[in-house]
Write a protein that holds these residues in place. Structure first.
Motif, mmCIF file in Angstrom:
data_model
loop_
_atom_site.group_PDB
_atom_site.id
_atom_site.type_symbol
_atom_site.label_atom_id
_atom_site.label_comp_id
_atom_site.label_asym_id
_atom_site.label_seq_id
_atom_site.Cartn_x
_atom_site.Cartn_y
_atom_site.Cartn_z
ATOM 1 N N ILE A 1 -9.439 -27.043 16.698
ATOM 2 C CA ILE A 1 -8.443 -26.881 15.639
ATOM 3 C C ILE A 1 -7.192 -26.249 16.238
ATOM 4 C CG2 ILE A 1 -7.913 -25.752 13.427
ATOM 5 C CD1 ILE A 1 -10.124 -27.904 13.255
ATOM 6 N N VAL A 2 -6.053 -26.888 16.029
ATOM 7 C CA VAL A 2 -4.775 -26.330 16.463
ATOM 8 C C VAL A 2 -4.135 -25.586 15.298
ATOM 9 C CG1 VAL A 2 -2.450 -26.867 17.304
ATOM 10 C CG2 VAL A 2 -4.427 -28.109 18.222
ATOM 11 N N LYS A 3 -4.055 -26.248 14.130
ATOM 12 C CA LYS A 3 -3.514 -25.589 12.952
ATOM 13 C C LYS A 3 -3.846 -26.387 11.702
ATOM 14 C CE LYS A 3 1.150 -27.538 12.961
ATOM 15 N NZ LYS A 3 2.571 -27.246 12.959
ATOM 16 N N VAL A 4 -3.743 -25.701 10.572
ATOM 17 C CA VAL A 4 -3.903 -26.323 9.259
ATOM 18 C C VAL A 4 -2.502 -26.556 8.708
ATOM 19 C CG1 VAL A 4 -4.719 -25.962 6.901
ATOM 20 C CG2 VAL A 4 -6.146 -25.255 8.839
ATOM 21 N N ILE A 5 -2.249 -27.785 8.281
ATOM 22 C CA ILE A 5 -0.928 -28.120 7.736
ATOM 23 C C ILE A 5 -0.891 -27.888 6.233
ATOM 24 C CG2 ILE A 5 0.701 -30.000 7.318
ATOM 25 C CD1 ILE A 5 -0.084 -31.104 10.062
ATOM 26 N N GLY B 1 -3.801 -28.484 2.450
ATOM 27 C CA GLY B 1 -5.186 -28.443 1.984
ATOM 28 C C GLY B 1 -6.068 -29.585 2.427
ATOM 29 N N ASN B 2 -5.486 -30.623 3.036
ATOM 30 C CA ASN B 2 -6.326 -31.715 3.546
ATOM 31 C C ASN B 2 -5.760 -32.363 4.808
ATOM 32 O OD1 ASN B 2 -4.248 -33.038 2.141
ATOM 33 N ND2 ASN B 2 -5.552 -34.764 1.607
ATOM 34 N N THR B 3 -4.947 -31.625 5.569
ATOM 35 C CA THR B 3 -4.400 -32.155 6.815
ATOM 36 C C THR B 3 -4.425 -31.064 7.877
ATOM 37 O OG1 THR B 3 -2.875 -33.488 5.477
ATOM 38 C CG2 THR B 3 -2.462 -33.407 7.840
ATOM 39 N N ILE B 4 -4.906 -31.439 9.071
ATOM 40 C CA ILE B 4 -4.988 -30.493 10.178
ATOM 41 C C ILE B 4 -4.425 -31.133 11.442
ATOM 42 C CG2 ILE B 4 -6.982 -29.282 9.217
ATOM 43 C CD1 ILE B 4 -8.790 -30.867 11.110
ATOM 44 N N VAL B 5 -4.192 -30.307 12.438
ATOM 45 C CA VAL B 5 -3.820 -30.780 13.767
ATOM 46 C C VAL B 5 -4.928 -30.335 14.709
ATOM 47 C CG1 VAL B 5 -2.145 -30.618 15.653
ATOM 48 C CG2 VAL B 5 -1.351 -30.661 13.280
ATOM 49 N N VAL B 6 -5.397 -31.268 15.537
ATOM 50 C CA VAL B 6 -6.495 -30.996 16.468
ATOM 51 C C VAL B 6 -6.126 -31.506 17.859
ATOM 52 C CG1 VAL B 6 -8.240 -31.161 14.647
ATOM 53 C CG2 VAL B 6 -7.674 -33.189 15.983
ATOM 54 N N THR B 7 -6.912 -31.079 18.842
ATOM 55 C CA THR B 7 -6.750 -31.595 20.195
ATOM 56 C C THR B 7 -8.107 -31.624 20.884
ATOM 57 O OG1 THR B 7 -5.602 -31.358 22.307
ATOM 58 C CG2 THR B 7 -6.193 -29.331 21.193
ATOM 59 N N PRO B 8 -8.408 -32.706 21.582
ATOM 60 C CA PRO B 8 -9.641 -32.716 22.371
ATOM 61 C C PRO B 8 -9.417 -31.909 23.657
ATOM 62 C CG PRO B 8 -8.607 -34.872 22.378
ATOM 63 C CD PRO B 8 -7.778 -33.994 21.502
ATOM 64 N N TYR B 9 -8.382 -32.132 24.367
ATOM 65 C CA TYR B 9 -7.924 -31.407 25.552
ATOM 66 C C TYR B 9 -6.457 -31.693 25.791
ATOM 67 C CZ TYR B 9 -12.505 -29.959 27.236
ATOM 68 O OH TYR B 9 -13.734 -29.387 27.357
ATOM 69 N N THR C 1 -8.430 -21.384 13.909
ATOM 70 C CA THR C 1 -7.694 -21.929 15.048
ATOM 71 C C THR C 1 -8.511 -21.732 16.319
ATOM 72 O OG1 THR C 1 -5.584 -21.443 13.984
ATOM 73 C CG2 THR C 1 -5.544 -21.751 16.376
ATOM 74 N N GLY C 2 -8.619 -22.797 17.106
ATOM 75 C CA GLY C 2 -9.368 -22.755 18.362
ATOM 76 C C GLY C 2 -10.826 -23.148 18.246
ATOM 77 N N ALA C 3 -11.345 -23.230 17.030
ATOM 78 C CA ALA C 3 -12.757 -23.588 16.833
ATOM 79 C C ALA C 3 -12.982 -25.066 17.129
ATOM 80 C CB ALA C 3 -13.178 -23.270 15.401
ATOM 81 N N TRP C 4 -14.154 -25.377 17.653
ATOM 82 C CA TRP C 4 -14.538 -26.770 17.882
ATOM 83 C C TRP C 4 -15.147 -27.334 16.606
ATOM 84 C CZ3 TRP C 4 -13.309 -29.687 21.936
ATOM 85 C CH2 TRP C 4 -12.960 -29.057 23.130
ATOM 86 N N VAL C 5 -14.823 -28.571 16.295
ATOM 87 C CA VAL C 5 -15.414 -29.301 15.174
ATOM 88 C C VAL C 5 -15.638 -30.741 15.617
ATOM 89 C CG1 VAL C 5 -14.355 -27.869 13.365
ATOM 90 C CG2 VAL C 5 -13.156 -29.907 14.186
ATOM 91 N N THR C 6 -16.421 -31.455 14.856
ATOM 92 C CA THR C 6 -16.661 -32.873 15.122
ATOM 93 C C THR C 6 -15.954 -33.707 14.068
ATOM 94 O OG1 THR C 6 -18.806 -32.402 16.107
ATOM 95 C CG2 THR C 6 -18.449 -34.661 15.335
ATOM 96 N N LEU C 7 -15.292 -34.757 14.523
ATOM 97 C CA LEU C 7 -14.675 -35.712 13.610
ATOM 98 C C LEU C 7 -15.693 -36.814 13.362
ATOM 99 C CD1 LEU C 7 -11.102 -36.099 15.163
ATOM 100 C CD2 LEU C 7 -11.897 -34.436 13.472
ATOM 101 N N ALA C 8 -16.125 -36.965 12.122
ATOM 102 C CA ALA C 8 -17.125 -37.976 11.770
ATOM 103 C C ALA C 8 -16.509 -38.991 10.802
ATOM 104 C CB ALA C 8 -18.334 -37.301 11.122
ATOM 105 N N THR C 9 -17.152 -40.118 10.680
ATOM 106 C CA THR C 9 -16.725 -41.221 9.799
ATOM 107 C C THR C 9 -15.227 -41.480 9.926
ATOM 108 O OG1 THR C 9 -16.479 -39.759 7.851
ATOM 109 C CG2 THR C 9 -18.588 -40.896 8.117
#
Length: 149
Positions: free
Chosen positions: A19-23, A25-33, A68-76
């Protein structure tokens, strides 16, 4: 460096991101690396920030679930018509998506047109429960009419 053993840290599976940031209530910015990218939480709608207190509350609720910084999985996963990635966000150690948690807390409504992407029965039940318990958006005296996403 003879005799030194270098151990590589294995990369996360392809659908795991930080997780990079929350934009909102239903949009976020993420990065794998590498380069960060935007993800919209699939199967839900939440009030936008320009809708005032309801939008800010939905964003705050999502921020409390996604550090911020937590790992999550993107599913479906799939792409929306505007090119933004849609996904259910699954935190480690659970099978309950953040998307569903937003609906359970009354901070988002289920998307009525997402039938093939998510378990709509779970989303329907979560929305009905939040509505019955007057949580989040459902607790407002005007109902969701004024803050419908």
């Amino acid at each position: 460096m003879v005799g030194t053993i270098v151990r590589a840290i294995p990369p996360p599976p392809p659908d795991d991101v930080r997780i990079v940031k929350v934009i909102d209530g239903n949009t976020i910015v993420v990065t794998p690396y590498g380069d960060p990218f935007q993800v919209r939480l699939a199967c839900i709608h939440s009030p936008q920030l320009h809708q005032g207190a309801a939008g800010l509350a939905a964003k705050a609720a999502l921020e409390s679930l996604l550090q911020t910084g937590a790992w999550v999985t993107l599913a479906t996963r799939r792409k929306a018509t505007d090119g933004v990635e849609l996904a259910e966000i699954i935190p480690p150690g659970t099978t309950v998506s953040i998307n569903l948690r937003q609906v359970q807390a009354g901070m988002a409504l289920m998307e009525r047109n997402a039938s093939s992407l998510c378990s709509m029965d779970s989303y329907r039940e979560a929305e009905l429960s939040a509505k019955t318990r007057k949580l989040g958006l459902w607790g407002r005296s005007a109902g969701t009419n004024q803050v419908r996403p």
